[in-house]
Write a protein that holds these residues in place. Structure first.
Motif, short mmCIF file in Angstrom:
data_model
loop_
_atom_site.label_atom_id
_atom_site.label_comp_id
_atom_site.label_asym_id
_atom_site.label_seq_id
_atom_site.Cartn_x
_atom_site.Cartn_y
_atom_site.Cartn_z
N PRO A 166 -2.08 -2.00 -5.05
CA PRO A 166 -3.33 -2.75 -5.07
C PRO A 166 -4.19 -2.31 -6.25
CG PRO A 166 -3.30 -1.18 -3.24
CD PRO A 166 -1.96 -1.12 -3.90
N ASP A 219 -5.69 6.83 -2.91
CA ASP A 219 -6.59 7.45 -1.96
C ASP A 219 -6.60 8.98 -2.07
OD1 ASP A 219 -4.28 7.96 -0.10
OD2 ASP A 219 -4.48 5.81 0.29
N PHE A 234 -11.16 15.49 9.27
CA PHE A 234 -10.61 15.00 8.01
C PHE A 234 -11.57 14.01 7.41
CE2 PHE A 234 -8.77 10.74 7.35
CZ PHE A 234 -9.17 10.14 8.52
N VAL A 287 -3.34 10.71 -3.63
CA VAL A 287 -2.26 9.75 -3.91
C VAL A 287 -2.63 9.02 -5.19
CG1 VAL A 287 -0.94 7.78 -3.08
CG2 VAL A 287 -1.77 9.51 -1.46
N ARG A 341 3.57 10.90 -7.90
CA ARG A 341 2.93 9.91 -7.04
C ARG A 341 1.79 10.56 -6.26
NH1 ARG A 341 3.71 6.81 -2.55
NH2 ARG A 341 4.87 8.39 -1.44
N THR A 390 -10.30 5.67 0.39
CA THR A 390 -9.21 4.80 -0.03
C THR A 390 -9.79 3.59 -0.75
OG1 THR A 390 -7.18 3.70 0.69
CG2 THR A 390 -9.06 3.46 2.14
N GLU A 398 -3.86 11.01 13.50
CA GLU A 398 -3.18 9.75 13.82
C GLU A 398 -2.92 9.61 15.31
OE1 GLU A 398 0.16 9.24 11.18
OE2 GLU A 398 -1.18 9.15 9.47
N GLU A 451 -7.63 12.53 0.30
CA GLU A 451 -7.92 12.94 1.68
C GLU A 451 -7.99 14.45 1.77
OE1 GLU A 451 -5.81 10.91 4.99
OE2 GLU A 451 -4.80 12.84 5.11
N ARG A 497 0.81 -1.20 0.00
CA ARG A 497 0.00 0.00 0.00
C ARG A 497 0.86 1.27 0.00
NH1 ARG A 497 -4.90 1.28 1.50
NH2 ARG A 497 -5.37 -0.80 2.21
N ALA A 498 0.46 2.19 -0.84
CA ALA A 498 1.08 3.51 -0.78
C ALA A 498 0.42 4.24 0.38
CB ALA A 498 0.82 4.25 -2.08
N ALA A 550 1.10 7.54 1.56
CA ALA A 550 1.51 8.94 1.67
C ALA A 550 0.44 9.76 2.39
CB ALA A 550 1.77 9.52 0.28
N SER A 551 -0.78 9.23 2.49
CA SER A 551 -1.85 9.94 3.19
C SER A 551 -2.16 9.26 4.50
CB SER A 551 -3.11 9.96 2.33
OG SER A 551 -3.68 8.68 2.30
N HIS A 552 -2.80 9.98 5.40
CA HIS A 552 -3.22 9.40 6.67
C HIS A 552 -4.24 8.29 6.43
CE1 HIS A 552 -1.32 12.68 8.84
NE2 HIS A 552 -1.83 13.47 7.92
N THR A 553 -5.14 8.52 5.47
CA THR A 553 -6.20 7.56 5.20
C THR A 553 -5.62 6.19 4.89
OG1 THR A 553 -7.50 9.35 4.28
CG2 THR A 553 -8.24 7.14 3.79
N GLY A 554 -4.58 6.18 4.04
CA GLY A 554 -3.97 4.92 3.66
C GLY A 554 -3.42 4.18 4.84
N SER A 555 -2.74 4.88 5.75
CA SER A 555 -2.14 4.17 6.87
C SER A 555 -3.18 3.82 7.92
CB SER A 555 -1.01 5.00 7.48
OG SER A 555 -1.45 6.30 7.77
#
Lengths: 464, 247
Positions: B243, B212, B123, B234, B23, B127, B146, B214, A254-255, A257-262
């Motif tokens: 994916p 994704d 936020f 992204v 990217r 994704t 986070e 955001e 998974r990329a 680079a965003s918070h959503t992805g992680s």
């Protein structure tokens, strides 16, 4: 041809490819278990170097079997599996069960070979479980097609898909061997490495099977999770679905680079998504079996209000803490309930919820169970009852079983959950056998099971 | 609220960014997509020198923010590439000179925008998960998402009622409803932002282009429209990898 997973569960005939004369080998145990399990159809052992196995005529290959083969069970060394699957396709078998391990879960050779198996069964339109499967047990088909010798098996309202190999088999075997508090399982399939039949297809079979009331999914990974969730939302309304699924690990590909992805790799995501689709998630195998037991034994609950009867004030406080933490409610009791209990307790004691009945039980244990538990079950403020009993000799009484049988008969719509502590725990648990009263190993499991029943009811109320 | 041609134009810009090997799309391109979904963005424009930056600032009104627009710099505040609030033309000139001195490679653009406060930082993210397909996330805390881990998830599409449930189940919901002297946020309007944002998942071109998207922070404003203060798109690597987009 569209694969038909029911061919796994109710096959008209079975070939066991790789059947063995050696009683210690899985290829023999498999034949034995099928025969001893009372399977009513024809069983054809296949082995070019044997003439008869377990009293059955043996054939050199599937092609030599003079009749139609419905289900082929493959118990060969892994280099020979692909050819056997090809033979099954040519013989128009409707389903294969590949017991052999060492494919996708193994080395590079295994992964390549598994891709070939996927292609073969897909092209042939066969239902398929494995490789690396324990097999299946199907009470509807009177079939115990597993190398685990499940000597005792209770039929019942649960159907289960497992994908955890030997572990799930051991859990089920342990469950079936315990003297009390077993869960009846109508069928269970270990889908193994998933080259053909998926959990989604089997959920469809469960939905259509009138003998199945409760669904257990014991999965290491979800494939086509979106479709499974969508289907689960429909099915779980009538048939509760209990899922045991270890957490998601961050996907390396998974990329992020965003918070959503992680964030999306967080286990919290799975928790939320399964709940939105009416699925009850168990944290471990103890919860999984406790939840299945609660759903199997008990009627659906109408709400989150729990009446607690306890023989120990201290345990009542522990129960209260855990019930509140679980998001449940401990309502005030109706005046009638308090009056009924009051008659049995000393003047100095004021009763509430939890109701501490030790002093009443010491004097008249039988009447305490009959009168106080009955009042609690009848209380209009109470949706479920948790009885925390001290199973000690001085409050034992002769017609213990009859007292509880009477309660269940009088209040069939109110779930009654039991936790016991003390030397008579086993005796009392035995006395309750067959009354559909779940006795949990721990307070925590009782509370979590009460919560699971409430969550199931609320998820479907919220969705409607 | 939004037109197909605006959305197509925004997706064309994303496709061009991807074709150039990026990217992550730059903020200007990302905000164009967000605006095409019918979600508010601050008034602003691009500038390549301090004088232009001043002119844009005067046009949108003070205070303003000045940011580096460069591609591949998603965490701009960490990189010292955001200045604001700037209350005068003089402050804009100083900030623009400082930002233009940063190593900006071949993209010297600055983004000058009206500076907004008066709301709660939230936020919203979309994704494309390999198992669950399009997932929508909504959380409180903006830049601190986070650390707080107060996030709701749902599979897209999301109805208005479901979007409301995503807000209600957060620990921060109490704060958004107005507590301890804080004004309330219009939760209905906030839910509508989630719904519009999730609608992007239905677009096959968006699915093919994005891993994704955001908006962070999304200013859940006490007055006026909800505003996307920053966004990160992204991009899916051109020619596979990562994916795959569910159909």
């Amino acid at each position: 041809m569209q694969p038909d997973p029911s061919a796994l569960l109710t096959p008209a005939s079975i070939a066991v490819i790789g059947a063995s004369e050696n009683p210690r080998k899985p290829g023999h145990v498999m034949v034995r278990n099928i025969v001893d399990g009372g399977y009513p159809g024809m069983v054809y052992p296949v082995n070019p170097r044997a003439t008869a196995i377990a009293g059955l005529t043996c054939y050199p290959s599937v092609a030599d079997i003079p009749a139609q083969v419905d289900l082929a069970i493959i118990v060969l060394g892994r280099p020979f599996v692909a050819d056997a699957v090809r033979g099954c396709a040519q013989a128009s078998a409707r389903a294969v069960c590949i017991v052999t391990a060492g494919f996708g879960e193994g080395d590079d050779w295994g992964r390549d070979a598994q891709a070939e198996l996927t292609e073969l069964v897909t092209r042939a339109g066969m239902a398929a479980i494995g490789p690396n499967t324990l097999g299946l047990v199907s009470m509807g088909g009177r079939l115990r097609a597993s190398f685990v010798p499940f000597e005792h098996w209770d039929d019942g309202p649960v159907a289960m898909v497992a994908q955890t190999g030997v572990y799930a088999g051991a859990v089920i075997e342990q469950l079936m061997h315990q003297p009390y508090q077993r869960i009846g399982i109508h069928w269970t399939v270990d889908i193994g490495n998933r080259v053909g039949t998926t959990e989604l297809e089997l959920v469809d079979v469960m939905a259509a099977d009138d003998d199945v009331r409760i669904i257990g999914l014991y999965l290491e990974e979800l494939v086509d999770a979106r479709a499974l969730m969508t289907r689960a939302a429909e099915v779980s309304r009538d048939k509760p679905i209990v899922l045991l699924k270890p957490g998601r690990t961050p996907e390396g590909s998974r990329a992020s680079a965003s918070h959503t992805g992680s964030l999306a790799t967080d286990d919290d995501v799975l928790d939320q998504l399964v709940a939105q689709h009416g699925i009850v998630r168990a944290a471990d195998s103890e919860e999984f079996t406790a939840f299945l037991k609660a759903f199997s034994y008990l009627p659906p609950t109408r709400g989150p209000n729990v009446g607690v009867v306890t023989y120990s004030g201290a345990l009542g406080i522990v129960a209260t803490d855990q019930l509140i933490e679980e998001g449940l409610r401990i309502p005030d009791l109706h005046d009638r309930t308090l009056a009924a209990m009051d008659a049995l307790t000393p003047d100095w004691q004021s009763l509430g919820n939890p109701a501490d009945l030790w002093s009443a039980a010491e004097v008249a244990p039988g009447r305490t169970v009959r009168t106080c538990l009955s009042a609690m079950l009848a209380d209009p403020n109470v949706d479920q009852v948790l009885a925390v009993l001290l199973a000690v000799p001085n409050i034992d009484f002769d017609d213990f079983r009859d007292a509880f049988a009477g309660l269940r008969a009088a209040y069939p719509d109110i779930p009654l959950h039991v936790v016991m502590y003390g030397a008579l725990r086993e005796k009392w648990t035995a006395a309750l056998e067959g009354l559909d009263i779940p006795v949990y190993d721990t307070m925590r499991l009782a509370v979590r099971s009460i919560g699971a029943m409430v969550r199931h009811a609320e998820m479907h109320r919220a969705a409607s | 609220m939004t037109s197909r041609s605006e959305l197509d134009g925004a997706l064309d810009a994303l496709a061009a960014a991807r074709a150039s090997g990026a990217r992550v799309a730059d903020e200007v391109t990302g905000k164009r997509l967000v605006a095409a979904l019918g979600i508010g963005v601050p008034a602003g424009g691009c500038a390549e020198n301090p004088a232009d930056a001043r002119a844009v600032a005067q046009a949108v009104g003070f205070p303003v923010a000045v940011k580096v627009a460069r591609i591949d710099l998603p965490h701009k505040s960490d990189a010292g590439a955001v200045a604001g609030p700037l209350g005068s033309g003089g402050e804009v000139t100083v900030a623009a000179e400082r930002l233009l001195a940063l190593p900006l490679d071949d993209d010297p653009r600055l983004l000058v925008e009206r500076w907004h406060t008066g709301g709660a930082g939230c936020f919203v993210g979309l994704t494309f998960d390999s198992e669950f397909g399009a997932l929508v996330a909504f959380g409180a805390g903006g830049l601190w998402v986070e650390a707080l881990r107060d996030v709701s998830y749902r599979m897209a599409p999301v109805t208005h009622r479901q979007a409301g449930q995503m807000i209600d189940r957060l620990r921060a919901a109490e704060m958004l409803r107005g507590a301890r002297g804080q004004p309330p946020v219009d939760l209905d309007a906030l839910a509508e932002v989630i719904v519009r944002f999730a609608r992007l998942a239905e677009d096959s071109r968006a699915r093919a282009l994005l891993v994704d998207l955001e908006i962070n922070p999304l200013l859940a404003a006490y007055e006026g429209p909800m505003l996307a203060l920053d966004c990160t798109a992204v991009l899916r690597p051109a020619g596979g990898g990562g994916p795959s987009a569910p159909s």
